[in-house]
Design an enzyme around this catalytic site. Structure first.
Site, PDB file in Angstrom:
ATOM      1  N   GLU A 225     -13.833   0.143  17.229  1.00  0.00           N
ATOM      2  CA  GLU A 225     -14.788   0.183  16.128  1.00  0.00           C
ATOM      3  C   GLU A 225     -16.056  -0.590  16.471  1.00  0.00           C
ATOM      4  O   GLU A 225     -16.013  -1.559  17.235  1.00  0.00           O
ATOM      5  CB  GLU A 225     -14.169  -0.398  14.857  1.00  0.00           C
ATOM      6  CG  GLU A 225     -13.036   0.436  14.289  1.00  0.00           C
ATOM      7  CD  GLU A 225     -12.612  -0.028  12.900  1.00  0.00           C
ATOM      8  OE1 GLU A 225     -13.275  -0.920  12.338  1.00  0.00           O
ATOM      9  OE2 GLU A 225     -11.625   0.519  12.377  1.00  0.00           O
TER      10      GLU A 225
ATOM     11  N   GLY B 130     -11.438   1.326   3.323  1.00  0.00           N
ATOM     12  CA  GLY B 130     -10.255   1.433   2.489  1.00  0.00           C
ATOM     13  C   GLY B 130     -10.164   0.406   1.378  1.00  0.00           C
ATOM     14  O   GLY B 130      -9.830   0.729   0.237  1.00  0.00           O
ATOM     15  N   ALA B 131     -10.474  -0.840   1.694  1.00  0.00           N
ATOM     16  CA  ALA B 131     -10.352  -1.921   0.710  1.00  0.00           C
ATOM     17  C   ALA B 131     -11.652  -2.185  -0.034  1.00  0.00           C
ATOM     18  O   ALA B 131     -11.714  -3.105  -0.852  1.00  0.00           O
ATOM     19  CB  ALA B 131      -9.895  -3.200   1.406  1.00  0.00           C
TER      20      ALA B 131
ATOM     21  N   ALA C 137      -4.800   2.255   7.925  1.00  0.00           N
ATOM     22  CA  ALA C 137      -4.189   0.942   8.171  1.00  0.00           C
ATOM     23  C   ALA C 137      -4.952   0.173   9.250  1.00  0.00           C
ATOM     24  O   ALA C 137      -5.848  -0.614   8.945  1.00  0.00           O
ATOM     25  CB  ALA C 137      -2.722   1.123   8.553  1.00  0.00           C
ATOM     26  N   ARG C 138      -4.605   0.415  10.513  1.00  0.00           N
ATOM     27  CA  ARG C 138      -5.239  -0.259  11.642  1.00  0.00           C
ATOM     28  C   ARG C 138      -5.455   0.737  12.777  1.00  0.00           C
ATOM     29  O   ARG C 138      -4.574   1.535  13.098  1.00  0.00           O
ATOM     30  CB  ARG C 138      -4.370  -1.421  12.145  1.00  0.00           C
ATOM     31  CG  ARG C 138      -4.381  -2.655  11.238  1.00  0.00           C
ATOM     32  CD  ARG C 138      -5.728  -3.358  11.312  1.00  0.00           C
ATOM     33  NE  ARG C 138      -5.773  -4.593  10.533  1.00  0.00           N
ATOM     34  CZ  ARG C 138      -6.262  -4.689   9.310  1.00  0.00           C
ATOM     35  NH1 ARG C 138      -6.712  -3.604   8.686  1.00  0.00           N
ATOM     36  NH2 ARG C 138      -6.292  -5.860   8.693  1.00  0.00           N
TER      37      ARG C 138
ATOM     38  N   HIS D 219     -14.150   2.629   7.708  1.00  0.00           N
ATOM     39  CA  HIS D 219     -13.305   1.456   7.476  1.00  0.00           C
ATOM     40  C   HIS D 219     -13.624   0.852   6.100  1.00  0.00           C
ATOM     41  O   HIS D 219     -13.955  -0.327   5.966  1.00  0.00           O
ATOM     42  CB  HIS D 219     -13.484   0.414   8.574  1.00  0.00           C
ATOM     43  CG  HIS D 219     -12.337  -0.553   8.646  1.00  0.00           C
ATOM     44  ND1 HIS D 219     -11.964  -1.182   9.807  1.00  0.00           N
ATOM     45  CD2 HIS D 219     -11.471  -1.008   7.695  1.00  0.00           C
ATOM     46  CE1 HIS D 219     -10.930  -1.975   9.575  1.00  0.00           C
ATOM     47  NE2 HIS D 219     -10.617  -1.877   8.293  1.00  0.00           N
TER      48      HIS D 219
ATOM     49  N   ILE E 272       0.839  -1.208   0.000  1.00  0.00           N
ATOM     50  CA  ILE E 272       0.000   0.000   0.000  1.00  0.00           C
ATOM     51  C   ILE E 272       0.867   1.249   0.000  1.00  0.00           C
ATOM     52  O   ILE E 272       0.623   2.194  -0.751  1.00  0.00           O
ATOM     53  CB  ILE E 272      -0.956  -0.012   1.208  1.00  0.00           C
ATOM     54  CG1 ILE E 272      -1.924  -1.194   1.106  1.00  0.00           C
ATOM     55  CG2 ILE E 272      -1.736   1.302   1.280  1.00  0.00           C
ATOM     56  CD1 ILE E 272      -2.743  -1.430   2.358  1.00  0.00           C
TER      57      ILE E 272
ATOM     58  N   ASP F 276      -9.703   6.256   8.610  1.00  0.00           N
ATOM     59  CA  ASP F 276     -10.649   5.255   8.090  1.00  0.00           C
ATOM     60  C   ASP F 276     -10.812   4.116   9.093  1.00  0.00           C
ATOM     61  O   ASP F 276     -11.733   3.317   8.979  1.00  0.00           O
ATOM     62  CB  ASP F 276     -10.140   4.706   6.748  1.00  0.00           C
ATOM     63  CG  ASP F 276     -11.094   3.705   6.126  1.00  0.00           C
ATOM     64  OD1 ASP F 276     -12.306   4.007   6.036  1.00  0.00           O
ATOM     65  OD2 ASP F 276     -10.642   2.604   5.736  1.00  0.00           O
TER      66      ASP F 276
ATOM     67  N   ASP G 100      10.596   2.623   7.001  1.00  0.00           N
ATOM     68  CA  ASP G 100      10.106   1.248   7.023  1.00  0.00           C
ATOM     69  C   ASP G 100      10.960   0.457   8.008  1.00  0.00           C
ATOM     70  O   ASP G 100      12.184   0.626   8.039  1.00  0.00           O
ATOM     71  CB  ASP G 100      10.192   0.613   5.632  1.00  0.00           C
ATOM     72  CG  ASP G 100       9.432  -0.705   5.557  1.00  0.00           C
ATOM     73  OD1 ASP G 100       8.268  -0.680   5.112  1.00  0.00           O
ATOM     74  OD2 ASP G 100       9.990  -1.743   5.952  1.00  0.00           O
TER      75      ASP G 100
END
Length: 317
Positions: A259, A285-286, A230-231, A283, A150, A254, A169
């Site tokens: 949640e 995103g995908a 992401a999370r 949530h 991503i 997101d 990273d």
């Protein structure tokens, strides 16, 4: 194979599985409390956001394979599955573009205050003077934390907008940084201090959980933008909410530390109540048709590879 699909899954790929001779049970309303009873006698389980704790794995006495129809798999007890001889496989890279598109969309929406523009216009208010005060993203510095599938897609799109991209990273990736023309940063705090926009793309692990806290937000520039697609567990919500007040950090999320469950309709907005510098999505995103089709196709490939050859594609445990 007997397959339980416990989340939304494209109809045409369910039809493909059925035509290939698999026996499908489709129940997207299941959650971690109702899943144990439903999983019995099934050899494979396909989930998206539904959690798969140890109790579900223990109940699946015939279970051989759990497929996470997406990339992240922190919602599945992978170690317990391994201990029970159950393979956990994911579908990496299939939804990367969808999440990257949302991250870029949130970045642009915050900068141009698109929600507020539309809200006022629908209320019959014309306020061009106020909404002409955008900073613009051309030439700004974007910091990407996590240069996986991503993160790479975000970098490509940001560069097309003329942004300078730097990244951190946790794994050494000098060839990737060079290939993408991205400047590596030694740690997240150095990155935070230099960036106008920060977007995070890490898994939620014991090492990363709560990583974005007061220390990180204190390091950010005043008025910078923070994006999380992401999370939710990566971010300490109260610390972000405080930074939004004291440093005018603009946030677009997101995913959230807490949640609602799949069937809940209410969301606790309290930490961001009254915050004009907050944008949020559900949530999603995908959740594009393109991404879900690609995920489902890979899930079908995983099923068929195991059924035909006993091999587990993209096994993570």
């Amino acid at each position: 194979m007997k397959i339980l699909i416990a989340d939304k899954f494209p109809a045409r790929w369910k039809e493909v599985l059925a035509k290939q001779g698999h026996q499908i049970t489709d129940d997207p309303g299941l959650d971690e409390t109702t899943l144990p009873a439903a999983v019995k006698d099934n050899e494979a389980l396909i989930v998206r956001s539904t959690k798969v704790p140890a109790a579900v794995i223990d109940a699946g006495t015939d279970l051989k394979l759990i497929i996470r129809a997406g990339a992240g798999y922190d919602t599945i007890d992978t170690q317990h599955a391994a201990d029970k001889g159950v393979a956990v496989c994911n579908c990496p890279g299939t939804n990367s573009i969808a999440v990257a598109e949302l991250a870029m969309g949130l970045m642009l929406a915050l900068d141009r205050r698109l929600y507020h523009n539309t809200r006022d216009l629908k209320a019959g208010v014309w306020n061009k003077a106020e909404y002409s005060k955008a900073k613009g993203i051309f030439g700004r510095t974007l910091g990407i934390i996590g240069l996986g599938n991503i993160g790479k897609e975000v970098a490509k799109r940001a560069q097309a907008f003329g942004m300078k991209v730097v990244a951190y990273d946790p794994y050494d990736k000098p060839e990737l940084f060079a290939k993408l023309h991205i400047t590596p940063e030694p740690d997240i705090y150095t990155l935070a201090a230099m960036c106008d926009v920060i977007t995070i793309h890490l898994p939620d692990t014991p090492q990363t959980h709560g990583l974005f806290n007061k220390k990180f937000f204190d390091a950010m520039k005043d008025g910078a933008t923070f994006i999380n697609t992401a999370r939710g567990g990566l971010v300490v919500t109260k610390d972000l909410a405080e930074a939004m007040k004291t440093k005018n950090i603009r946030a677009a999320l997101d995913v959230y530390e807490t949640e609602p469950k799949a069937n809940d309709k209410a969301f606790d907005y309290t930490p961001f109540e009254g915050a004009e510098n907050f944008y949020g999505t559900h949530h999603i995103g995908a959740s594009t048709e393109q991404a879900q089709d690609a995920v489902a196709e890979m899930a079908v490939d995983i099923i068929n590879e195991y059924a035909a050859a006993g091999k587990f594609l993209h096994r993570v445990n």
